[in-house]
Design an enzyme around this catalytic site. Sequence first.
Site, mmCIF file in Angstrom:
data_model
loop_
_atom_site.group_PDB
_atom_site.id
_atom_site.type_symbol
_atom_site.label_atom_id
_atom_site.label_comp_id
_atom_site.label_asym_id
_atom_site.label_seq_id
_atom_site.Cartn_x
_atom_site.Cartn_y
_atom_site.Cartn_z
ATOM 1 N N SER A 15 56.681 15.294 36.069
ATOM 2 C CA SER A 15 57.355 14.111 35.530
ATOM 3 C C SER A 15 56.364 13.074 35.008
ATOM 4 O O SER A 15 56.533 12.544 33.902
ATOM 5 C CB SER A 15 58.257 13.487 36.603
ATOM 6 O OG SER A 15 57.517 13.177 37.770
ATOM 7 N N ARG A 36 51.456 25.045 33.714
ATOM 8 C CA ARG A 36 51.358 26.442 34.134
ATOM 9 C C ARG A 36 52.676 27.192 33.997
ATOM 10 O O ARG A 36 52.684 28.415 33.851
ATOM 11 C CB ARG A 36 50.892 26.510 35.591
ATOM 12 C CG ARG A 36 49.476 25.994 35.821
ATOM 13 C CD ARG A 36 49.133 26.095 37.301
ATOM 14 N NE ARG A 36 47.828 25.557 37.627
ATOM 15 C CZ ARG A 36 46.691 26.251 37.561
ATOM 16 N NH1 ARG A 36 46.705 27.511 37.158
ATOM 17 N NH2 ARG A 36 45.541 25.685 37.890
ATOM 18 N N ALA A 143 57.994 7.513 36.411
ATOM 19 C CA ALA A 143 57.953 8.294 35.174
ATOM 20 C C ALA A 143 59.220 8.129 34.341
ATOM 21 O O ALA A 143 59.157 7.977 33.116
ATOM 22 C CB ALA A 143 57.730 9.765 35.511
ATOM 23 N N LYS A 194 49.688 3.658 49.387
ATOM 24 C CA LYS A 194 51.074 3.208 49.190
ATOM 25 C C LYS A 194 52.064 4.341 49.440
ATOM 26 O O LYS A 194 53.201 4.107 49.857
ATOM 27 C CB LYS A 194 51.244 2.602 47.793
ATOM 28 C CG LYS A 194 50.914 3.542 46.626
ATOM 29 C CD LYS A 194 52.110 4.305 46.116
ATOM 30 C CE LYS A 194 51.738 5.250 44.994
ATOM 31 N NZ LYS A 194 52.903 5.958 44.452
ATOM 32 N N SER A 257 61.149 6.861 44.208
ATOM 33 C CA SER A 257 59.931 7.284 44.911
ATOM 34 C C SER A 257 60.224 8.472 45.819
ATOM 35 O O SER A 257 61.069 8.393 46.713
ATOM 36 C CB SER A 257 59.377 6.124 45.743
ATOM 37 O OG SER A 257 58.448 6.600 46.709
ATOM 38 N N ASN A 259 58.215 9.630 48.083
ATOM 39 C CA ASN A 259 57.742 9.316 49.432
ATOM 40 C C ASN A 259 58.730 8.428 50.176
ATOM 41 O O ASN A 259 58.973 8.633 51.370
ATOM 42 C CB ASN A 259 56.364 8.657 49.346
ATOM 43 C CG ASN A 259 55.335 9.604 48.761
ATOM 44 O OD1 ASN A 259 54.879 10.524 49.422
ATOM 45 N ND2 ASN A 259 54.996 9.407 47.485
ATOM 46 N N VAL A 282 56.407 17.728 44.783
ATOM 47 C CA VAL A 282 55.305 17.446 45.701
ATOM 48 C C VAL A 282 55.455 16.033 46.266
ATOM 49 O O VAL A 282 55.696 15.080 45.531
ATOM 50 C CB VAL A 282 53.947 17.576 44.983
ATOM 51 C CG1 VAL A 282 52.809 17.115 45.897
ATOM 52 C CG2 VAL A 282 53.723 19.022 44.547
ATOM 53 N N GLU A 284 53.206 13.498 48.118
ATOM 54 C CA GLU A 284 51.782 13.321 48.403
ATOM 55 C C GLU A 284 51.501 12.774 49.800
ATOM 56 O O GLU A 284 50.448 13.039 50.382
ATOM 57 C CB GLU A 284 51.145 12.392 47.358
ATOM 58 C CG GLU A 284 51.070 12.965 45.956
ATOM 59 C CD GLU A 284 49.939 13.982 45.798
ATOM 60 O OE1 GLU A 284 49.248 14.293 46.786
ATOM 61 O OE2 GLU A 284 49.756 14.467 44.673
#
Length: 341
Positions: A15, A36, A143, A194, A257, A259, A282, A284
């Site tokens: 994104s 990929r 994004a 963050k 977000s 996270n 993913v 992080e």
Amino acid sequence: MSDPTQKIAVLGAGSWGTALAALVARHGHPTVLWGRDAAMVDAIDRTHENPRYLPGIALPDSLRATTDLQQTIAGASWILVVVPSHAFTETIKLLAPLRPAGAGIAWATKGFEPGSGRFLHEVARDILGPSVPLAVVTGPSFAKEVTLGLPTAITVHGDDAAFAQVVADAMHGPTFRAYTGDDMVGAELGGAMKNVLAVATGVADGMQLGLNARAGLITRGLNEMLRLAAVIGARPETLMGLAGLGDLVLTCTGDLSRNRRLGLALGRGQSLSDAIREIGQVVESVQTADEVMRQAEQHGIELPISNAVRAVLHGEITPEAGLKELLARERKPEYPQTLFT
């Protein structure tokens, strides 16, 4: 002012990579996006849409996408790496022998190198050598909002002022403000920490602890950023700007977000594996929490919120137990007198 003849290679078709590639392409730069996943890359190239990460949002007709890394990088004035932190080292190693002479390397990856805990600029410098200009792109930016053209402000920190300005100029536009700086340590620290702190506020909101709790966690989380910054050589003003406070507020309060959404799920009683599977991208913070605490232990400082997040993510304590531990901590002055000296 940006030079529209610069070809820009963007590595990473998630994104954020797609959003930044679309941004510089809209500003007139010949832009090639590398990924990929052949099916997704083909869809971006043919239909000018990223159906997996930014569905329904039109991308510029001029944006090209390919799985051919050599074709992507050939003739590029500079290269922008936008991959997860666990793929950063491999990606830098792949691009190193293909990099055109004089081309600088920037990245919008946030986190540390897994395992070593090194800052990403240290990884890039070790692989690329001393003469390649480097820069990190960071700040409060989702994004989807960038791709929709909503107002956004970010910052570009580099060890070469001229290259940082080139990157900022290429991104700067009517709805996208790009500032510059030279504190790569502070910029990368803010972008990494963050994500961990967003899990904490997400957990609190998932447990319905209220807005007071959220504000307290954000503010004390900023304190943890500043505490670590003080011992690793980052400048406090960097953490009080877009790279730190700005990104922290956005990630802790915005439901785009990943996270924060992970924290929300954990606070509502979901398992870590189920939450990550539901998010589908993913996250992080799972890796970064370990690396943040590694830095803290190396420098002998306490980061209680970050440590609680790490413990919850490892299943060592429940969110309820983590909250109880934080509330039971001994009270201290809000800021040590030495923090800003």
